[in-house]
Design an enzyme around this catalytic site. Sequence first.
Site, PDB file in Angstrom:
ATOM      1  CG  HIS A  76      -1.764  -1.353   1.358  1.00 50.91           C
ATOM      2  ND1 HIS A  76      -2.668  -1.568   2.244  1.00 50.91           N
ATOM      3  CD2 HIS A  76      -2.068  -2.102   0.240  1.00 50.91           C
ATOM      4  CE1 HIS A  76      -3.295  -2.686   1.915  1.00 50.91           C
ATOM      5  NE2 HIS A  76      -3.115  -2.907   0.861  1.00 50.91           N
ATOM      6  CG  HIS A 233      -7.542  -2.687  -1.665  1.00 54.89           C
ATOM      7  ND1 HIS A 233      -6.824  -1.809  -0.771  1.00 54.89           N
ATOM      8  CD2 HIS A 233      -6.989  -3.998  -1.338  1.00 54.89           C
ATOM      9  CE1 HIS A 233      -6.018  -2.234  -0.244  1.00 54.89           C
ATOM     10  NE2 HIS A 233      -5.794  -3.317  -0.414  1.00 54.89           N
ATOM     11  CG  ASP A 237      -3.454  -5.045  -2.735  1.00 63.35           C
ATOM     12  OD1 ASP A 237      -3.015  -4.216  -2.168  1.00 63.35           O
ATOM     13  OD2 ASP A 237      -4.296  -5.899  -2.555  1.00 63.35           O
ATOM     14  CG  HIS A 260      -0.425  -9.679  -2.428  1.00 66.15           C
ATOM     15  ND1 HIS A 260      -0.310  -8.441  -2.906  1.00 66.15           N
ATOM     16  CD2 HIS A 260      -1.260  -9.571  -1.420  1.00 66.15           C
ATOM     17  CE1 HIS A 260      -0.921  -7.568  -2.352  1.00 66.15           C
ATOM     18  NE2 HIS A 260      -1.728  -8.271  -1.298  1.00 66.15           N
TER      19      HIS A 260
HETATM   20 ZN   LIG Z   1      -4.011  -4.357  -0.295  1.00 60.79          ZN
END
Ligand SMILES: [Zn+2]
Length: 284
Positions: A76, A233, A237, A260
């Site tokens: 972030h 969001h 990311d 991720h």
């Molecule tokens: Zn995040």
Amino acid sequence: MKQTTLKKSISASGVGLHTGVEVNVTLRPAPENTGYIFVRTDLDNFEIPASVEYISHCSYATTLMRRGVVLSTCEHLLSALRGSGVDNCFIDLDNIEVPIMDGSSENFIDLIEQAGIVEQNSPRHVFRILERVVFEQGDRKMSIEPAKNFEIECVIDFPHPFIERQQLNFIFENGSFGKEIASARTFGFTHEIEMLRKANLALGGSLDNAIVLTPDGMLNETPLRFDDEFVRHKILDIIGDFALLGMPVEGKIIATKSGHSVHASLMSKLLKAEHAWEIVEQAG
Ligand SMILES: [Zn+2]
């Protein structure tokens, strides 16, 4: 276009989302061609450059590790730096995890604005995509292909009445990150949080720094910041993770149900496909 850094240093404190530790963070100006470097001030100023080569693991957050020293949940803050157009910055931290703040990048954007941004002398370099590269894992898929700007087309799909299928095409332009992406918060599900806590994760998580979803609603009493805050969001990311390439990207990412670890896998595949990209001075 020239490289940029902060005009002056600026600090904040908070708590780590996963470890629950208190941590102070200071963003400091850095010389040209530094990129982003995390500095563990509690460990003799040990440096961990924000780079794909130091990605250690990516379950629930992106964690970097160099010579056994760990730095967790970097995405972030990196998203805020990249989103603000800052090229070079030292990030001092006196603990193992970047503070989660309100679960979005907004507080970091405010800090960067307070510090101010200055132009440096060297030209800015960009990571230009020349050929499409794809990474696929089950129903998760992510690709990157040539484009004039940095662009992200993202689809998420969760069987929850507030989410279902959300799709957004984000074009990285002057100011668009601050308006459309920066304030979108991280989110989690109550059933998942119990499991995370048992694994000693999400220890700093609260309704002040995450959207917490119950099977048919949410625990937060304040409204969502966008109807599609969740996909926004996810784009936040992606921007933060792709900052680990070390410079702005010129290309289009298409992400379907990514996370991720998918981001990390696509980046390492991309870096190995040397014919698929080049590093050039940014025009303009
Ligand atoms: Zn995040």
